[in-house]
Write a protein that holds these residues in place. Structure first.
Motif, PDB file in Angstrom:
ATOM      1  N   PRO A 135     -63.935  -4.199 -99.952  1.00  0.00           N
ATOM      2  CA  PRO A 135     -62.474  -4.236 -99.853  1.00  0.00           C
ATOM      3  C   PRO A 135     -61.923  -5.663 -99.947  1.00  0.00           C
ATOM      4  O   PRO A 135     -62.674  -6.604-100.128  1.00  0.00           O
ATOM      5  N   ALA A 136     -60.597  -5.768 -99.726  1.00  0.00           N
ATOM      6  CA  ALA A 136     -59.949  -7.066 -99.884  1.00  0.00           C
ATOM      7  C   ALA A 136     -59.581  -7.707 -98.547  1.00  0.00           C
ATOM      8  O   ALA A 136     -60.078  -8.777 -98.203  1.00  0.00           O
ATOM      9  N   LEU A 137     -58.721  -7.070 -97.757  1.00  0.00           N
ATOM     10  CA  LEU A 137     -58.136  -7.735 -96.595  1.00  0.00           C
ATOM     11  C   LEU A 137     -59.163  -8.211 -95.581  1.00  0.00           C
ATOM     12  O   LEU A 137     -59.043  -9.310 -95.035  1.00  0.00           O
ATOM     13  N   ALA A 138     -60.180  -7.406 -95.317  1.00  0.00           N
ATOM     14  CA  ALA A 138     -61.197  -7.802 -94.334  1.00  0.00           C
ATOM     15  C   ALA A 138     -62.246  -8.731 -94.929  1.00  0.00           C
ATOM     16  O   ALA A 138     -63.151  -9.183 -94.221  1.00  0.00           O
ATOM     17  N   TYR A 139     -62.120  -9.048 -96.228  1.00  0.00           N
ATOM     18  CA  TYR A 139     -63.132  -9.850 -96.920  1.00  0.00           C
ATOM     19  C   TYR A 139     -62.499 -10.988 -97.729  1.00  0.00           C
ATOM     20  O   TYR A 139     -63.026 -11.396 -98.750  1.00  0.00           O
ATOM     21  N   LEU A 140     -61.383 -11.516 -97.237  1.00  0.00           N
ATOM     22  CA  LEU A 140     -60.724 -12.601 -97.948  1.00  0.00           C
ATOM     23  C   LEU A 140     -61.585 -13.857 -97.985  1.00  0.00           C
ATOM     24  O   LEU A 140     -61.480 -14.668 -98.910  1.00  0.00           O
ATOM     25  N   ASP A 141     -62.457 -14.032 -96.992  1.00  0.00           N
ATOM     26  CA  ASP A 141     -63.372 -15.164 -97.024  1.00  0.00           C
ATOM     27  C   ASP A 141     -64.332 -15.052 -98.201  1.00  0.00           C
ATOM     28  O   ASP A 141     -64.693 -16.049 -98.835  1.00  0.00           O
ATOM     29  N   VAL A 142     -64.731 -13.810 -98.529  1.00  0.00           N
ATOM     30  CA  VAL A 142     -65.627 -13.596 -99.659  1.00  0.00           C
ATOM     31  C   VAL A 142     -64.880 -13.837-100.969  1.00  0.00           C
ATOM     32  O   VAL A 142     -65.405 -14.463-101.898  1.00  0.00           O
ATOM     33  N   VAL A 143     -63.642 -13.352-101.053  1.00  0.00           N
ATOM     34  CA  VAL A 143     -62.823 -13.616-102.246  1.00  0.00           C
ATOM     35  C   VAL A 143     -62.720 -15.117-102.480  1.00  0.00           C
ATOM     36  O   VAL A 143     -62.910 -15.614-103.606  1.00  0.00           O
ATOM     37  N   SER A 144     -62.450 -15.865-101.415  1.00  0.00           N
ATOM     38  CA  SER A 144     -62.296 -17.311-101.527  1.00  0.00           C
ATOM     39  C   SER A 144     -63.597 -17.982-101.952  1.00  0.00           C
ATOM     40  O   SER A 144     -63.595 -18.885-102.806  1.00  0.00           O
ATOM     41  N   ALA A 145     -64.717 -17.541-101.396  1.00  0.00           N
ATOM     42  CA  ALA A 145     -66.014 -18.131-101.745  1.00  0.00           C
ATOM     43  C   ALA A 145     -66.371 -17.860-103.204  1.00  0.00           C
ATOM     44  O   ALA A 145     -66.883 -18.748-103.902  1.00  0.00           O
ATOM     45  N   LEU A 159     -50.728  -8.540-100.246  1.00  0.00           N
ATOM     46  CA  LEU A 159     -51.138  -8.875-101.606  1.00  0.00           C
ATOM     47  C   LEU A 159     -51.060 -10.381-101.853  1.00  0.00           C
ATOM     48  O   LEU A 159     -51.926 -10.954-102.540  1.00  0.00           O
ATOM     49  N   LEU A 160     -50.072 -11.045-101.274  1.00  0.00           N
ATOM     50  CA  LEU A 160     -49.992 -12.503-101.393  1.00  0.00           C
ATOM     51  C   LEU A 160     -51.214 -13.168-100.773  1.00  0.00           C
ATOM     52  O   LEU A 160     -51.716 -14.168-101.288  1.00  0.00           O
ATOM     53  N   SER A 161     -51.712 -12.600 -99.675  1.00  0.00           N
ATOM     54  CA  SER A 161     -52.889 -13.189 -99.029  1.00  0.00           C
ATOM     55  C   SER A 161     -54.104 -13.125 -99.945  1.00  0.00           C
ATOM     56  O   SER A 161     -54.945 -14.031 -99.946  1.00  0.00           O
ATOM     57  N   MET A 162     -54.194 -12.065-100.730  1.00  0.00           N
ATOM     58  CA  MET A 162     -55.314 -11.933-101.669  1.00  0.00           C
ATOM     59  C   MET A 162     -55.191 -12.940-102.800  1.00  0.00           C
ATOM     60  O   MET A 162     -56.181 -13.552-103.212  1.00  0.00           O
ATOM     61  N   LYS A 163     -53.966 -13.142-103.293  1.00  0.00           N
ATOM     62  CA  LYS A 163     -53.740 -14.157-104.313  1.00  0.00           C
ATOM     63  C   LYS A 163     -54.045 -15.548-103.753  1.00  0.00           C
ATOM     64  O   LYS A 163     -54.674 -16.371-104.421  1.00  0.00           O
ATOM     65  N   ARG A 164     -53.594 -15.799-102.545  1.00  0.00           N
ATOM     66  CA  ARG A 164     -53.815 -17.104-101.934  1.00  0.00           C
ATOM     67  C   ARG A 164     -55.303 -17.383-101.730  1.00  0.00           C
ATOM     68  O   ARG A 164     -55.772 -18.524-101.867  1.00  0.00           O
ATOM     69  N   ALA A 165     -56.059 -16.334-101.442  1.00  0.00           N
ATOM     70  CA  ALA A 165     -57.503 -16.491-101.256  1.00  0.00           C
ATOM     71  C   ALA A 165     -58.223 -16.778-102.564  1.00  0.00           C
ATOM     72  O   ALA A 165     -59.363 -17.254-102.553  1.00  0.00           O
ATOM     73  N   ILE A 225     -55.352  -7.867-108.746  1.00  0.00           N
ATOM     74  CA  ILE A 225     -55.501  -7.043-107.548  1.00  0.00           C
ATOM     75  C   ILE A 225     -55.369  -5.577-107.936  1.00  0.00           C
ATOM     76  O   ILE A 225     -54.366  -5.173-108.531  1.00  0.00           O
ATOM     77  N   VAL A 226     -56.377  -4.803-107.595  1.00  0.00           N
ATOM     78  CA  VAL A 226     -56.307  -3.352-107.747  1.00  0.00           C
ATOM     79  C   VAL A 226     -55.707  -2.819-106.461  1.00  0.00           C
ATOM     80  O   VAL A 226     -56.262  -3.024-105.373  1.00  0.00           O
ATOM     81  N   THR A 227     -54.562  -2.154-106.554  1.00  0.00           N
ATOM     82  CA  THR A 227     -53.873  -1.735-105.338  1.00  0.00           C
ATOM     83  C   THR A 227     -53.017  -0.498-105.560  1.00  0.00           C
ATOM     84  O   THR A 227     -52.374  -0.339-106.601  1.00  0.00           O
ATOM     85  N   TYR A 228     -52.989   0.360-104.552  1.00  0.00           N
ATOM     86  CA  TYR A 228     -52.133   1.550-104.570  1.00  0.00           C
ATOM     87  C   TYR A 228     -50.674   1.180-104.321  1.00  0.00           C
ATOM     88  O   TYR A 228     -49.787   2.008-104.508  1.00  0.00           O
TER      89      TYR A 228
END
Length: 326
Positions: free
Chosen positions: A253-263, A303-309, A314-317
């Motif tokens: 997923p995205a929100l709980a894994y923003l550290d992974v997105v950033s890495a 969604l902004l948090s995912m972009k910022r990371a 972003i795949v999103t409903y």
């Protein structure tokens, strides 16, 4: 106290949008759609307010709804009319995704991405071919290498139907390489692969399994999806997919894994995607229905948090609702 440095000077109306570091655009978003071969009318998905399954005959209409909001890309998931042990409807020429993609690409300008997995098509609900007597074993085992051939065949069938991009999601070791080889051999070397490169065995998938009718009949997926405790392993997984030819790298997923997105953003020079999954979508709706938060503001902020990371797409409903308010 020295107050010569005042960040609040740049937070006033007028200057605030000019210095905004992160921007969200409708073209950053991918809207998932669910096409159902078992129904002749739209079926609301109870656990995902605002989402629905649509019959194949209405797939074009559903995509046109998405395009009208400014979102230009869709990801197609299918619910087949029948299932079996190997998931043979996943690569059938007249399969639900294949039929829908042919119609969508013929009648719209949408960029069409297809999910490549077997869980929606197997009678047991797992993402591949199982070992004999798997249901009775304490450790569920999916036959990794035997599954690769089926994933490649499925991806090729999607490309033949007109898919612009394929997105393998099974976390099968070697899936990107097998699919790349299959696509190239079939003459589809220009079709890119969006790999679910770091996909975690997450509690946030529950509503999706209702939507796609893909819940395991027994056991779970922790033996092939990633342990939520592991971050460094994600970079290993992603690196393997890059070496095999992945064009876009997804974290789910995205929100709980923003550290992974950033890495992943820091380590690799490929576009990065984040999947804002069904549970993340549903929990915001539930909180909003109880009056605990503003749905529109919370959705856009998430969604902004995912972009910022570091996510490029972003795949999103939330794609349609957010796009209409940008």
């Amino acid at each position: 106290m020295d107050l010569t440095d005042r960040p609040r000077r740049l937070r006033r109306d007028g200057i605030r949008p000019l210095v905004s570091e992160t921007r969200l655009d409708a073209r950053d978003l991918v809207a998932p759609i669910f096409v159902d071969a078992t129904t002749d009318e739209r079926v609301p998905i109870e656990s995902m307010p605002g989402q629905e399954r649509v019959p194949v005959e209405q797939a074009v209409e559903r995509v046109e709804d998405v395009l009208a909001t400014g979102v230009e890309a869709v990801m197609v998931f299918g619910i087949p009319e029948s299932k079996d042990e190997r998931g043979t409807r996943a690569w059938a020429e007249d399969g639900v995704v294949q039929r829908a993609v042919r119609d969508i690409t013929a009648e719209t300008d949408a960029y069409v991405i297809t999910d490549v997995c077997l869980c929606e098509y197997t009678s047991h609900g797992h993402c591949g071919v199982l070992e004999p007597d798997a249901a009775e074993r304490p450790t569920l085992t999916v036959r990794n290498d035997e599954t690769l051939d089926l994933l490649a065949e499925t991806a090729v069938s999607h490309a033949e139907a007109g898919a612009d991009m394929v997105a393998p999601s099974s976390m099968t070791d070697g899936m990107v390489g097998a699919i790349r080889e299959g696509l190239d051999r079939a003459g589809y070397s220009s079709v890119p692969i969006l790999s679910y490169a770091a996909k975690y065995e997450s509690a946030f998938y529950g509503p999706f399994r209702d939507a796609a009718d893909g819940a395991p009949a027994f056991g779970d997926r922790r033996h092939y999806q990633m342990d939520p405790a592991n971050g460094r392993e994600a970079l290993r997984e992603v690196r393997l997919d890059v070496e095999q030819g992945a064009d876009v790298l997804m974290v789910k997923p995205a929100l709980a894994y923003l550290d992974v997105v950033s890495a992943v953003r820091r380590e690799f020079d490929r576009p990065v995607a984040a999947y804002n999954v069904s549970g993340e979508y549903a929990m915001l709706h539930a909180a909003a229905e109880n009056g605990w938060l503003d749905l529109e503001e919370a959705a856009q902020e998430s969604l902004l948090s995912m972009k910022r990371a570091g996510a490029d797409l972003i795949v999103t409903y939330f794609a349609e609702d957010v796009a209409e308010h940008l």
